[in-house]
Motif scaffolding. Sequence first.
Motif, PDB file in Angstrom:
ATOM      1  N   ARG A   1       4.595   0.856   9.267  1.00  0.00           N
ATOM      2  CA  ARG A   1       4.754   0.305   7.921  1.00  0.00           C
ATOM      3  C   ARG A   1       5.767   1.066   7.073  1.00  0.00           C
ATOM      4  NH1 ARG A   1       2.092  -3.380   5.418  1.00  0.00           N
ATOM      5  NH2 ARG A   1       0.909  -4.761   6.776  1.00  0.00           N
ATOM      6  N   ASP A   2       6.324   2.160   7.626  1.00  0.00           N
ATOM      7  CA  ASP A   2       7.235   2.973   6.822  1.00  0.00           C
ATOM      8  C   ASP A   2       8.582   2.305   6.552  1.00  0.00           C
ATOM      9  OD1 ASP A   2       5.321   4.819   6.659  1.00  0.00           O
ATOM     10  OD2 ASP A   2       6.346   6.407   7.761  1.00  0.00           O
ATOM     11  N   SER A   3       8.930   1.299   7.344  1.00  0.00           N
ATOM     12  CA  SER A   3      10.185   0.578   7.032  1.00  0.00           C
ATOM     13  C   SER A   3      10.082  -0.847   7.573  1.00  0.00           C
ATOM     14  CB  SER A   3      11.396   1.293   7.636  1.00  0.00           C
ATOM     15  OG  SER A   3      11.569   0.892   8.975  1.00  0.00           O
ATOM     16  N   LYS A   4      10.949  -1.703   7.023  1.00  0.00           N
ATOM     17  CA  LYS A   4      10.950  -3.116   7.445  1.00  0.00           C
ATOM     18  C   LYS A   4      11.320  -3.220   8.924  1.00  0.00           C
ATOM     19  CE  LYS A   4       9.963  -5.315   3.637  1.00  0.00           C
ATOM     20  NZ  LYS A   4      10.761  -5.377   2.438  1.00  0.00           N
ATOM     21  N   MET A   5      12.293  -2.396   9.328  1.00  0.00           N
ATOM     22  CA  MET A   5      12.772  -2.498  10.709  1.00  0.00           C
ATOM     23  C   MET A   5      11.665  -2.127  11.698  1.00  0.00           C
ATOM     24  SD  MET A   5      15.408  -3.586  11.975  1.00  0.00           S
ATOM     25  CE  MET A   5      15.163  -4.075  13.653  1.00  0.00           C
ATOM     26  N   THR A   6      10.901  -1.080  11.369  1.00  0.00           N
ATOM     27  CA  THR A   6       9.852  -0.676  12.315  1.00  0.00           C
ATOM     28  C   THR A   6       8.715  -1.698  12.328  1.00  0.00           C
ATOM     29  OG1 THR A   6       9.073   0.841  10.606  1.00  0.00           O
ATOM     30  CG2 THR A   6      10.251   1.803  12.448  1.00  0.00           C
ATOM     31  N   ARG A   7       8.498  -2.367  11.175  1.00  0.00           N
ATOM     32  CA  ARG A   7       7.484  -3.435  11.180  1.00  0.00           C
ATOM     33  C   ARG A   7       7.941  -4.561  12.094  1.00  0.00           C
ATOM     34  NH1 ARG A   7       5.174  -5.850   6.019  1.00  0.00           N
ATOM     35  NH2 ARG A   7       3.637  -6.542   7.527  1.00  0.00           N
ATOM     36  N   LEU A   8       9.233  -4.906  11.979  1.00  0.00           N
ATOM     37  CA  LEU A   8       9.774  -5.975  12.831  1.00  0.00           C
ATOM     38  C   LEU A   8       9.729  -5.597  14.311  1.00  0.00           C
ATOM     39  CD1 LEU A   8      13.024  -7.511  11.351  1.00  0.00           C
ATOM     40  CD2 LEU A   8      11.021  -8.718  12.145  1.00  0.00           C
ATOM     41  N   LEU A   9       9.943  -4.313  14.569  1.00  0.00           N
ATOM     42  CA  LEU A   9      10.009  -3.852  15.969  1.00  0.00           C
ATOM     43  C   LEU A   9       8.632  -3.522  16.548  1.00  0.00           C
ATOM     44  CD1 LEU A   9      13.140  -1.512  16.081  1.00  0.00           C
ATOM     45  CD2 LEU A   9      12.783  -3.559  17.423  1.00  0.00           C
ATOM     46  N   LYS A  10       7.573  -3.737  15.766  1.00  0.00           N
ATOM     47  CA  LYS A  10       6.233  -3.314  16.200  1.00  0.00           C
ATOM     48  C   LYS A  10       5.880  -3.826  17.601  1.00  0.00           C
ATOM     49  CE  LYS A  10       1.439  -3.261  14.876  1.00  0.00           C
ATOM     50  NZ  LYS A  10       0.395  -3.869  14.075  1.00  0.00           N
ATOM     51  N   ASP A  11       6.093  -5.118  17.826  1.00  0.00           N
ATOM     52  CA  ASP A  11       5.752  -5.670  19.153  1.00  0.00           C
ATOM     53  C   ASP A  11       6.664  -5.092  20.234  1.00  0.00           C
ATOM     54  OD1 ASP A  11       3.735  -7.268  18.304  1.00  0.00           O
ATOM     55  OD2 ASP A  11       5.054  -8.964  17.873  1.00  0.00           O
ATOM     56  N   SER A  12       7.953  -4.919  19.868  1.00  0.00           N
ATOM     57  CA  SER A  12       8.910  -4.439  20.870  1.00  0.00           C
ATOM     58  C   SER A  12       8.614  -3.015  21.282  1.00  0.00           C
ATOM     59  CB  SER A  12      10.332  -4.490  20.314  1.00  0.00           C
ATOM     60  OG  SER A  12      10.579  -5.740  19.754  1.00  0.00           O
ATOM     61  N   LEU A  13       8.050  -2.223  20.369  1.00  0.00           N
ATOM     62  CA  LEU A  13       7.812  -0.819  20.691  1.00  0.00           C
ATOM     63  C   LEU A  13       6.443  -0.572  21.306  1.00  0.00           C
ATOM     64  CD1 LEU A  13       9.401   0.905  17.603  1.00  0.00           C
ATOM     65  CD2 LEU A  13      10.279   0.866  19.921  1.00  0.00           C
TER      66      LEU A  13
END
Length: 501
Positions: A340-352
């Motif tokens: 939740r610390d950034s939009k990009m990491t939220r978007l990448l949640k499934d990918s990571l």
Amino acid sequence: MLAAAFSHRFCQERHRFPSKVRSLSEGPADGRASRELGEEEEGSSSKPGGHNILVAVRSRALLPQERSAGGHAIITICNGTTVILEDPHTTAADDYLRLNKSKERRYHFDQALEETAQNLEVYERTTRFLIPSVIQGFNATVFAYGATSAGKTHTMLGYPGEPGIMLLTLRDLFSEVANQKSNLHFEIKCSFLEVYNENVRDLLRPDSDFLDIREDPVKGMCVAGISEVGGLESAEEIMALLHQGNKNRTTEATGANVTSSRSHAVLQVMVHQRDKTADIVAHVNLGKLSMIDLAGSERASQTNNKGMRMIEGANINRSLLALGNCITALSSAVAFVPYRDSKMTRLLKDSLGGNCRTVMIANVSPCHINYEDTHNTLKYANRAKNIKTKAVRNVVQVNYHVSKYTEIIKDLRSEIQELKAKLAVPEAHPDMGEEELDTKQSVKWKHELMQNFEERVRIKRRLIDLAHETKNQMVQKSHAQVGISQWESGRQAFGPSVRFT
Ligand SMILES: Nc1ncnc2c1ncn2[C@@H]1O[C@H](COP(=O)(O)OP(=O)(O)OP(=O)(O)O)[C@@H](O)[C@H]1O
């Protein structure tokens, strides 16, 4: 000295990329990834443990401006999997603590690509193996990671003379779809967005408002209200959309790169596939391929950026730091991952850490001036090797209960109309000949046939009514169950003293 001699010998046996064209399902030139894909394709990817992210490192050549600034290369790629990074910092003669320390750092990755590797080779050794799984309904992500001017956009987008991962992937995806079109029905849609200064923008509809990221129980992480362009038939159509979207993307000249991407760009291609012979109930495989060109991290001292460029840089660094923290958390298997610390990491949640098969291409500059950035990129890429994702096939059962019946009824009605038109022949007369009697007989049969069709229509209608009734009964049943469980919990809360009269 000894270490340098060893690395030289080691490099003599450097990996040569096989010239033979590999089949799509063969997997990259890496045993581990290929074996894992095989399991995935057999549908066993839901096994506990999942798959590791495939991590590749790509080093580019020294740029003319780096050469003219007296830069020299400190990266050596060996054996197609090993990256040797030389520390350019000189050790003082009286620094006894460091005198015997090796000035080389050695990292091993699934793939290591040297400066002579073209985008096609990068694609074949990293991404190509994902295509069959996307068609079968798995999610896949390819993202380029690295400092500013390391070569991420060159890798992902390329240029007309050397198309990047995005176009090469799409071309193979469409040709694979064309091969399977005789038995399967496909629908391909695409969306293109950027995350700029922590805001999500639809690049295919640049005048729209900023968008929100949501977590959907079925679709996973998704962007609410993003436009999805459908009816796509070729990679070139998507690339045209991509170029149109790219004009809206935020790129600026910075101290480090004349066309620096100031935003993270995400191209998503959704592939819906189902059997052509599907009936009332169809199983639709929903594959999603995300291709991401991240903005590059940068050190303000090195780029000399000021004003808006500096704010952008801070936001880029913030989201990349968040990504780095997620990678660290996931690789050390701690319970809390700060998506939740950034939009990009939220978007990448499934990918990571979720339902996805993921490829990370870490781009590095070989120049000694960029040692710190290169070292950081290699450290994160090295950690990312430990991250496991669990890709499962996304299959939805589409029950055509009402819509399909209505369609069938519509078809039957038009058939009846056609028959009625054909039946519009003159009434039979007593002094008819044999031929006329035959006609009359066939008219009778047609009439019976029509009645038959009408009966079928009635039955289908009844089926629809029954489906509605069943649904209503299920709703009533669940209401009753809620009532019963409330009554039971009330009873437990008040204990055995409660008496019902
Ligand atoms: N493999 C390569 N071969 C030749 N030139 C390259 C290669 N990779 C990158 N370059 C060149 O290096 C420069 C910087 O590359 P690019 O713009 O792709 O970097 P980037 O990582 O996307 O940077 P930013 O994060 O600032 O957007 C460009 O001029 C590009 O043409």
